[in-house]
Write an enzyme that holds these catalytic residues in place. Structure first.
Site, mmCIF file in Angstrom:
data_model
loop_
_atom_site.group_PDB
_atom_site.id
_atom_site.type_symbol
_atom_site.label_atom_id
_atom_site.label_comp_id
_atom_site.label_asym_id
_atom_site.label_seq_id
_atom_site.Cartn_x
_atom_site.Cartn_y
_atom_site.Cartn_z
ATOM 1 N N LYS A 57 2.721 2.189 2.296
ATOM 2 C CA LYS A 57 2.615 2.808 3.620
ATOM 3 C C LYS A 57 3.771 2.293 4.463
ATOM 4 O O LYS A 57 3.904 1.091 4.650
ATOM 5 C CB LYS A 57 1.293 2.413 4.298
ATOM 6 C CG LYS A 57 0.115 3.288 3.933
ATOM 7 C CD LYS A 57 -1.033 3.066 4.934
ATOM 8 C CE LYS A 57 -2.047 4.176 4.812
ATOM 9 N NZ LYS A 57 -3.113 4.105 5.799
ATOM 10 N N LYS A 78 0.838 -1.212 0.000
ATOM 11 C CA LYS A 78 0.000 0.000 0.000
ATOM 12 C C LYS A 78 0.865 1.251 0.000
ATOM 13 O O LYS A 78 0.398 2.363 0.215
ATOM 14 C CB LYS A 78 -0.874 0.034 1.253
ATOM 15 C CG LYS A 78 -2.081 -0.869 1.249
ATOM 16 C CD LYS A 78 -3.119 -0.391 2.287
ATOM 17 C CE LYS A 78 -2.919 -0.996 3.623
ATOM 18 N NZ LYS A 78 -3.966 -0.659 4.597
HETATM 19 N N1 C2G Z 1 -10.250 6.719 9.545
HETATM 20 C C1 C2G Z 1 -11.238 7.622 9.938
HETATM 21 N N2 C2G Z 1 -10.886 8.891 10.211
HETATM 22 C C2 C2G Z 1 -9.603 9.301 10.105
HETATM 23 C C3 C2G Z 1 -8.599 8.392 9.728
HETATM 24 C C4 C2G Z 1 -8.944 7.085 9.443
HETATM 25 O O1 C2G Z 1 -12.435 7.259 10.030
HETATM 26 N N3 C2G Z 1 -9.317 10.604 10.393
HETATM 27 C C5 C2G Z 1 -10.677 5.340 9.253
HETATM 28 C C6 C2G Z 1 -10.379 4.955 7.807
HETATM 29 O O2 C2G Z 1 -11.406 5.448 6.952
HETATM 30 C C7 C2G Z 1 -10.388 3.433 7.894
HETATM 31 C C8 C2G Z 1 -9.811 3.187 9.307
HETATM 32 O O3 C2G Z 1 -9.953 4.415 10.032
HETATM 33 O O4 C2G Z 1 -11.727 2.944 7.847
HETATM 34 C C9 C2G Z 1 -8.359 2.798 9.264
HETATM 35 O O5 C2G Z 1 -7.659 3.815 8.564
HETATM 36 P P1 C2G Z 1 -6.167 3.468 8.025
HETATM 37 O O6 C2G Z 1 -5.387 2.879 9.140
HETATM 38 O O7 C2G Z 1 -5.673 4.677 7.306
HETATM 39 O O8 C2G Z 1 -6.471 2.289 7.017
HETATM 40 P P2 C2G Z 1 -6.368 2.301 5.414
HETATM 41 O O9 C2G Z 1 -5.015 2.670 5.006
HETATM 42 O O10 C2G Z 1 -7.521 3.096 4.934
HETATM 43 O O11 C2G Z 1 -6.538 0.735 5.104
HETATM 44 O O12 C2G Z 1 -8.250 -3.021 2.810
HETATM 45 C C10 C2G Z 1 -8.553 -1.741 3.315
HETATM 46 C C11 C2G Z 1 -7.314 -1.066 3.864
HETATM 47 O O13 C2G Z 1 -6.603 -1.918 4.742
HETATM 48 C C12 C2G Z 1 -7.710 0.211 4.624
#
Ligand code: C2G
Length: 134
Positions: free
Chosen positions: A46, A44
Site C-alpha cells: 500500500k 502490504k
Molecule cells: N473500512 C470500512 N469501510 C470501507 C473502507 C474501510 O469499514 N469502505 C474499514 C476496514 O474494513 C478496516 C478499517 O476501515 O477495518 C481500515 O481500513 P484500511 O485503512 O483499508 O485498513 P486495512 O488495509 O484493511 O488494514 O492488520 C490489519 C490491517 O492493518 C488492516
C-alpha cells in the site's frame, strides 16, 4: 471497562473509516486504534498519500478514539491484546476469518464495510475531477 482494538491504514480518512471506528467504540468503553506505519504499509503493498504521522494524528483527534499505537507487523496483535488488556478485536469483514486465531485471547468481531467508499475510489475520483456522492 471493556476495551476494544482495531487496526488499519486509515489513509485519506473517509466516512468508511469513521463508521468503523465509531461502531468499534460502541462495542465497549475504550478504543485503541493501531495505525499501520509507512514501513508496514510497504509490506502490504500500500502506497499511502498521507505519511504515518498525519494518519495517526487524524485518527487520534477523533473524539471516540482513546489511544493510537503504531502497527509495525502482522505478528504484534496478540502482544497488543495482552499488553492493553483488550476484550474485543474488531475489523472490517473484508478480513473475515483471517484473525480467528485471536479468539484465544479476546472476542473477535468482523463488521460490514461501508459501501461505495474506499481510499482507492477517492484517489480515482479526485484524478477524474469528480466528487464523492453522499
Ligand atoms: N473500512 C470500512 N469501510 C470501507 C473502507 C474501510 O469499514 N469502505 C474499514 C476496514 O474494513 C478496516 C478499517 O476501515 O477495518 C481500515 O481500513 P484500511 O485503512 O483499508 O485498513 P486495512 O488495509 O484493511 O488494514 O492488520 C490489519 C490491517 O492493518 C488492516
Amino acid at each position: 471497562m471493556k476495551k476494544v482494538i482495531t487496526y488499519g491504514t486509515f489513509d485519506l480518512f473517509h466516512i468508511g473509516h469513521l463508521n468503523m471506528l465509531k461502531r468499534a467504540r460502541t462495542l465497549g468503553d475504550y478504543l485503541v486504534v493501531a495505525v499501520s506505519t509507512d514501513e508496514f504499509n510497504t509490506g502490504k503493498h500500500k502506497q499511502c498519500v498521507y505519511p504515518y504521522s498525519h494518519r495517526a494524528r487524524i485518527v487520534e483527534a477523533i473524539r471516540f478514539v482513546d489511544k493510537v499505537i503504531p502497527e509495525k507487523s502482522w505478528e504484534q496483535k496478540v502482544e497488543d491484546i495482552i499488553n492493553h488488556s483488550i476484550d474485543i478485536f474488531v475489523i472490517g469483514n473484508d478480513w473475515a476469518g483471517k484473525f480467528d486465531f485471536l479468539k484465544e485471547y479476546c472476542e473477535v468481531v468482523y463488521l460490514p464495510r461501508t459501501k461505495s467508499i474506499s481510499t482507492t475510489a477517492i484517489k480515482s475520483t479526485v484524478q477524474n475531477g469528480k466528487s464523492i456522492s453522499t
